[in-house]
Design a protein around this motif. Structure first.
Motif: not given
Length: 952
Positions: A810-819
């Protein structure tokens, strides 16, 4: 000191002496400007020839005070030899045609005459003196040396001119030295002697090699090259100036460093001033006065202005400039300037304080009357301490305005401070203090704040007081002094009329509110902040600059206190950014808080470009404060993108600038650099930052932020040293101080991440899970992808089994939308390791993705960890790719194209050791040579022991 770079001149004089030995007498002239080394040349040649004993040397020198003594130089030449000779030799010398010269030289062998001697007419005396010289030369060839010919008495000059034209067939060499042209050198009798010269020598200025030799001789050892270069440049190669510099520095006892030639109290300028004053005083007063006028007028020193300043007619002034030019001191080409820096410095030091101020005041008035620009006039007024007239007040104010517009705030502040000396009226002084603060805030904000607090009570009108209050920089109002609190409180009260913070000028009211809120003098509760934001009704682009400034402060408060979600903060902040053109002046407004707020909201995609534009403008405007603060903002932007290397480079540039030009801003720069030490786990950098912060933080700008810089550094270094309880204490104290300051947002400090890691290392997983859960709850409330993704990763690392892997995914999924690419890479490292432990074949592609994502982010421990785990994946598949650390270092350098010799030099090992390591690497990686190393090095372990396990 030795004679340098005069070999040609010495050879020419010795050749003339050799010709005289053969009966071919001659006159050699040595001419040149003041200090070129004529005297040293003549004395050196005379000393050399006297040592040979085959040439008789007689010497004389003219002197300003002895010009009226008839035949004074003639006596200097002959009397020493005559008085030291026995009677028989004297009789021989004065025999025949030389006899009439005996009374002049007190060598008459007859009884003393009771009265004064009868003067001998030139027609008789001159041939007698020539005969005397010939009689002396009959025993040994004669060298006649006359220095400072321009000051020789008239009678001696005329005889020398007579002699110079009658040297044929006589073994006599005459060497005469004089200034080339100028005042006394242009006397007809001097020119008559020089015109009779067979050859004329003109010594040139010394080169750098000669300066180096003289410096080594003077100090007894080689000196630093920069000192030699600066000494040579300051002297222009003039031997007198150069030796004066060396002698003065040596006599002061200070080391021969370049600093000695740039300090205001350098000893050499005073010593040369004494020498130069002696020379100029010996010439004529107009020449001295003109030299001082050239110095005072500087770039404005035209011959016409110089004449007007010292009250001379143009002919006399031009004549004096000509003398100074021929002395080698002044260059005249449209304007007048000193040829050598040390000449101007010496003239300045030789002037008295009263004379200097008188000339400066006269120069200011003269330039003003001639319509020169205000700044040119104001430069002279800065040196005048006496009260001035109204015209000077106007000039200083205009000069300050001009300096600010052209990007010279320090100079503008100088003009305003000088203007304050002439102002007694309290209201006028207060207004000037506000203007001074506007200039000072570009390079000395502590002084600006002090002057604003002094000015506001003296201002008579509420609106003026409110405007003055808006000059305070909002981002430094965390810790408010009583004076600032009173200033803001009074401004707020002045603007109240029924409803809070309304007044005649809404823009001023909004800016005052901005500072009141930033100083904590207004409630920062959720209702207060959110209601105010709703009142402002921000639309994309905003409505007014003051609104956007206030909104930036409100968003900063909302971010720190978790009063809004990151989505809301990002949406409003982007609207403000879109409506506000980038400018350097924003560092003095609430807009300076917008970049870190958007970084925290993970919405900073346009902030970097905005700040780059502001930084370029700050450079053009020469605003040190703006350059430093914008650079600090760029550090946070680059960290928000996970670019640790770029953030460190930008931060170190800001540190260098602050150190040299704005020391009060240094702690802000150092604090911004803290993550660039903690993220790479760089203990050396952390120690450097901690040492500097502890030395500079107390009482400096931004003190409210120092606890979240100092405490994490102390904690990290304690952890690095193995003191885990001490490290945890510092980290928890940091969290407590942040909470008291209302900064609860986990995006502002990852202290809970550090505390979780320390709890785990101390064997307390329950405490670690509790801290991680608290971080997660706050991150969910905030909602920024970078913060939430990092919190999910933290929670996943303390959660066992499949649930932990799910949290990491889930962390990976969320951070995919981060710069923030670094945060994603760290999550991939944790997820890859968790999958590896679970025996999941998906571990290898996850680890490879993370390795590729973070390889250039400047986090070596993370890169090593990826290689370690990738190697473990290879071993799990039956392939042994384990390299020792030494083998890995050699392999990486070889893959970069280094030769064996270069690798050996880099690692300080032998070439043979490099060859052995490479042989083992090729065997383990199953590659034929260097060409296959790059592709094979990604899945490599560095042997037992994960390099990433020791963390704060």
């Amino acid at each position: 000191m030795r004679l340098c770079e005069r070999e040609g001149e010495v050879a020419a004089i010795r050749a003339a002496v050799r010709a005289a030995h053969a009966g071919h007498g001659s006159l050699t002239a040595v001419v040149g400007p003041l200090g070129i080394g004529r005297t040293a040349l003549l004395r050196s040649v005379a000393d050399q020839l006297e040592e040979t004993a085959d040439t008789r040397v007689v010497l004389a020198s003219g002197a300003p005070l002895e010009r009226e003594f008839a035949h004074g130089v003639t006596r200097q030449l002959f009397e020493p030899a005559i008085w030291s000779a026995d009677p028989e030799r004297r009789s021989r010398w004065f025999a025949g045609a030389a006899a009439p010269a005996a009374p002049l030289l007190d060598a008459d062998p007859g009884p003393p005459d009771p009265g004064p001697p009868e003067p001998v007419p030139p027609a008789t005396l001159w041939p007698a003196l020539r005969a005397l010289a010939a009689n002396l030369a009959a025993e040994r060839p004669l060298l006649v040396v006359v220095d400072d010919l321009q000051w020789v008495d008239t009678e001696s000059l005329r005889w020398l001119g007579y002699l110079a034209r009658r040297l044929a067939g006589v073994p006599v060499t005459v060497v005469a030295a004089a200034w080339d042209v100028g005042c006394w050198s242009e006397r007809p009798d001097v020119q008559d002697v020089l015109a009779a010269a067979t050859r004329t020598l003109r010594p040139r200025p010394l080169g750098v090699d000669a300066a180096r030799t003289l410096a080594r001789d003077r100090f007894g050892a080689p000196v630093e090259e920069e000192f030699v270069t600066r000494a040579h440049a300051a002297s222009g190669g003039n031997p007198m100036f150069l030796t004066g510099i060396l002698d003065a520095v040596a006599s002061s006892g200070a080391p021969a460093t370049a600093d000695q030639l740039t300090a205001e109290d350098s000893p050499w300028s005073g010593l040369l001033g004494d020498r130069l004053t002696t020379w100029l005083d010996a010439v004529v007063a107009p020449v001295r006065d003109v030299g001082r006028a050239v110095l005072v007028l500087g770039e404005e020193a035209t011959p016409e202005l110089v004449a007007d300043l010292v009250g001379l007619d143009q002919l006399t002034c031009d004549r004096s400039l000509h003398v100074l030019g021929q002395l080698g001191l002044v260059h005249v080409d449209g304007t007048c300037s000193f040829r050598h820096p040390c000449a101007s410095a010496a003239v300045d030091r030789a002037m008295g304080v009263a004379e200097r101020e008188r000339l400066r005041q006269a120069a200011a008035l003269l330039l003003h009357q001639r319509g020169r620009p205000p700044e040119r006039v104001a430069e002279h007024l800065l040196a005048v301490t006496t009260p001035q007239h109204a015209w000077a007040t106007r000039v200083l104010r205009e000069a300050a305005d001009t300096a600010l517009r052209r990007g010279a705030p320090r100079k503008a502040a100088d003009y305003l401070r000088r203007l304050l000396l002439d102002v007694d009226d309290g209201v006028v002084r207060a207004r000037l203090l506000v203007e001074l603060a506007l200039a000072e805030r570009e390079f000395d904000r502590a002084a600006a704040r002090r002057h604003l607090t002094q000015a506001v009570p003296l201002l008579p009108h509420p609106r003026e007081r409110a405007v003055a209050a808006t000059r305070l920089a909002p981002e430094l109002l965390d810790e408010v002094t009583p004076a600032v609190r009173e200033l803001l409180g009074r401004a707020e009260a002045d603007l109240r009329s029924g409803e809070p913070l309304t007044g005649q000028d809404p823009e001023i009211a909004l800016r005052v509110e901005c500072r009141v809120r930033r100083a904590g003098l207004a409630p920062d509760t959720e209702d207060s902040v959110l209601d105010r934001l709703r009142d402002l009704d921000v639309v994309p682009g905003g409505r007014t600059p003051a609104e956007r400034e206030l909104v930036s402060v409100l968003l900063h408060q909302a971010t720190g206190g978790l009063l809004l979600s990151s989505d809301a903060v990002g949406r409003i902040g982007r609207a403000v950014l879109a409506g506000e053109p980038a400018a350097a002046r924003h560092v003095h407004t609430g807009l300076v808080l917008l970049p870190p707020t958007l970084v925290a909201a993970d919405a900073a995609e346009d902030v970097g470009t905005w700040l780059d534009i502001a930084l370029d403008q700050a450079r053009r405007q020469n605003s040190v404060v703006a350059r430093v603060l914008v650079s600090v903002g760029l550090v946070s932007v680059r960290l928000g993108a996970g670019d640790v290397t770029g953030a460190r480079t930008c931060g170190l540039d800001a540190v260098a600038l602050a150190e040299s030009e704005w020391p009060d801003g240094l702690p802000l720069c150092l604090a911004a650099l803290v993550p660039t030490a903690l993220l790479p786990r760089d203990a050396r950098m952390a120690r450097w930052l901690l040492d500097r912060l502890e030395r500079h933080a107390t009482g400096s700008e931004g003190a409210a932020y120092h606890h979240d810089a100092l405490l994490p550094l102390r904690g990290f270094l304690r952890s690095h040293a193995g003191d885990l309880p001490g490290a945890l204490h510092h980290v928890q104290e940091c969290g407590q101080l942040l909470a008291r300051a209302g900064r609860r947002n986990p995006a502002l400090s990852p202290w809970r991440h550090w505390a979780t890691s320390l709890h785990l290392r101390m064997g307390d997983p329950a405490a670690a899970r509790a801290v991680a859960a608290e971080e997660y709850d706050l991150a969910v409330r905030w909602g920024a992808p970078a913060t939430l993704g990092a919190a999910l990763r933290l929670l996943g690392t303390v959660t066992d089994g499949r649930r932990g892997i799910e949290l990491l995914r889930e962390s990976r999924r969320v951070l995919a939308g981060s710069g923030n690419r670094l945060e994603l890479g760290r999550t991939l490292a944790e997820l890859g390791r968790a999958l590896l432990r679970a025996g999941d074949p998906a571990a290898e592609p996850v680890l490879r993705e993370g390795h590729d994502l973070t390889a250039d982010r400047g986090i070596d421990w993370l890169t090593d960890r990826f290689r370690f785990d990738l190697a473990a994946c290879s071993r799990a598949s039956g392939v042994d790719l384990v390299l020792t650390r030494a083998e890995l270092r050699v392999a990486v350098l070889a893959a970069e194209g280094r030769t064996n010799k270069e690798i050996a030099d880099t690692l300080t090992v032998s070439v043979r050791a490099v060859e052995k390591h490479l042989t083992r690497v090729y065997r383990k990686l199953a590659v034929d040579g260097r060409s296959g190393l790059a592709a094979a090095l990604v899945p490599v372990s560095t042997g037992p022991g994960d390099p990433s396990t020791r963390a704060c």
